[in-house]
Write a protein that holds these residues in place. Sequence first.
Motif, PDB file in Angstrom:
ATOM      1  N   SER A   1      15.105 -13.022  11.912  1.00  0.00           N
ATOM      2  CA  SER A   1      14.782 -11.555  10.858  1.00  0.00           C
ATOM      3  C   SER A   1      15.017 -11.718   9.481  1.00  0.00           C
ATOM      4  CB  SER A   1      15.561 -10.732  11.737  1.00  0.00           C
ATOM      5  OG  SER A   1      15.744 -10.785  12.701  1.00  0.00           O
ATOM      6  N   GLU A   2      14.682 -12.547   9.124  1.00  0.00           N
ATOM      7  CA  GLU A   2      14.550 -13.704   7.879  1.00  0.00           C
ATOM      8  C   GLU A   2      13.003 -13.015   7.055  1.00  0.00           C
ATOM      9  OE1 GLU A   2      15.985 -16.234   6.171  1.00  0.00           O
ATOM     10  OE2 GLU A   2      17.462 -16.226   7.438  1.00  0.00           O
ATOM     11  N   ARG A   3      12.955 -12.633   6.080  1.00  0.00           N
ATOM     12  CA  ARG A   3      11.107 -12.291   5.756  1.00  0.00           C
ATOM     13  C   ARG A   3      10.689 -13.003   5.544  1.00  0.00           C
ATOM     14  NH1 ARG A   3       7.470  -8.964   6.973  1.00  0.00           N
ATOM     15  NH2 ARG A   3       6.043  -8.246   5.345  1.00  0.00           N
ATOM     16  N   ARG A   4      11.404 -14.415   4.227  1.00  0.00           N
ATOM     17  CA  ARG A   4      10.860 -15.878   3.839  1.00  0.00           C
ATOM     18  C   ARG A   4       9.963 -16.168   4.827  1.00  0.00           C
ATOM     19  NH1 ARG A   4      15.486 -20.223   3.457  1.00  0.00           N
ATOM     20  NH2 ARG A   4      15.797 -19.698   4.847  1.00  0.00           N
ATOM     21  N   TRP A   5      10.463 -16.210   6.662  1.00  0.00           N
ATOM     22  CA  TRP A   5       9.780 -16.676   8.144  1.00  0.00           C
ATOM     23  C   TRP A   5       8.067 -16.186   8.198  1.00  0.00           C
ATOM     24  CZ3 TRP A   5      11.009 -21.706   7.916  1.00  0.00           C
ATOM     25  CH2 TRP A   5      11.985 -22.019   7.565  1.00  0.00           C
TER      26      TRP A   5
ATOM     27  N   ASP B   1       2.506 -20.125  13.787  1.00  0.00           N
ATOM     28  CA  ASP B   1       3.160 -19.897  15.252  1.00  0.00           C
ATOM     29  C   ASP B   1       4.461 -20.402  14.392  1.00  0.00           C
ATOM     30  OD1 ASP B   1       1.601 -19.140  16.377  1.00  0.00           O
ATOM     31  OD2 ASP B   1       0.669 -21.166  16.994  1.00  0.00           O
ATOM     32  N   MET B   2       4.762 -21.128  13.491  1.00  0.00           N
ATOM     33  CA  MET B   2       6.594 -21.696  13.916  1.00  0.00           C
ATOM     34  C   MET B   2       7.036 -20.229  12.579  1.00  0.00           C
ATOM     35  SD  MET B   2       7.797 -23.877  15.216  1.00  0.00           S
ATOM     36  CE  MET B   2       9.402 -24.594  14.169  1.00  0.00           C
ATOM     37  N   GLY B   3       6.424 -20.087  11.727  1.00  0.00           N
ATOM     38  CA  GLY B   3       6.775 -18.805  10.827  1.00  0.00           C
ATOM     39  C   GLY B   3       6.910 -17.938  11.684  1.00  0.00           C
ATOM     40  N   GLU B   4       6.315 -17.511  12.287  1.00  0.00           N
ATOM     41  CA  GLU B   4       6.782 -16.021  13.120  1.00  0.00           C
ATOM     42  C   GLU B   4       7.753 -16.407  14.452  1.00  0.00           C
ATOM     43  OE1 GLU B   4       4.983 -12.459  13.257  1.00  0.00           O
ATOM     44  OE2 GLU B   4       3.960 -13.382  11.982  1.00  0.00           O
ATOM     45  N   ALA B   5       7.744 -17.285  14.699  1.00  0.00           N
ATOM     46  CA  ALA B   5       8.973 -18.051  16.036  1.00  0.00           C
ATOM     47  C   ALA B   5      10.536 -17.793  15.135  1.00  0.00           C
ATOM     48  CB  ALA B   5       8.748 -19.205  16.376  1.00  0.00           C
TER      49      ALA B   5
END
Length: 185
Positions: free
Chosen positions: A67-71, A57-61
Amino acid sequence: RVVALMPPQTDPVTSSLVFFLAAVIHLALALLIVFRARRTPGALPMALLCVALFVWDMGEAAHAVFSERRWKYVGLIGSSMAPAFLFHFVVIFVRREKNLRLVAGALYFVTLLFTGMTAAALYSGRARGWVDGRAWNIGYLAALFPFLLASLLLLRRRQREVEAPIERNALNFIATGIGGGALTG
């Protein structure tokens, strides 16, 4: 003419708030389990499942906000870990840990490989190509989704064995959670 079904576009702020709220809830549940129920059978895999969902969820948030792909890769790392912890919890809950020890171990091994290759996308262009392509999704569904179905089957089998309404109710809640998580994940 072919019409593609596209999800409705959502405001990045709204979607990030939903993901962030879910992350906070998952982290709170993990902490609650660790501090209040750590001696309960299944507490460790349940707490680790909550942590994996928190990471997802934190990665998606963060991806929705920055809008950085690494997230997005961070979120996928969390989603890669979730099936093993869920299956392990279900196996303990339905009292089949001895019978399914090897299966759970094999799932942890596959999860470790999958999570490692997904984490490599943070640093490697070749790994990014794999994760960004269809191979990641197909691999996820082929390697990890069957364990979600196996979890539901184990719960259903256990429902037939128990007579206590409280345990049957708990099994229904867990099955509903798995089904809802699979549909929304």
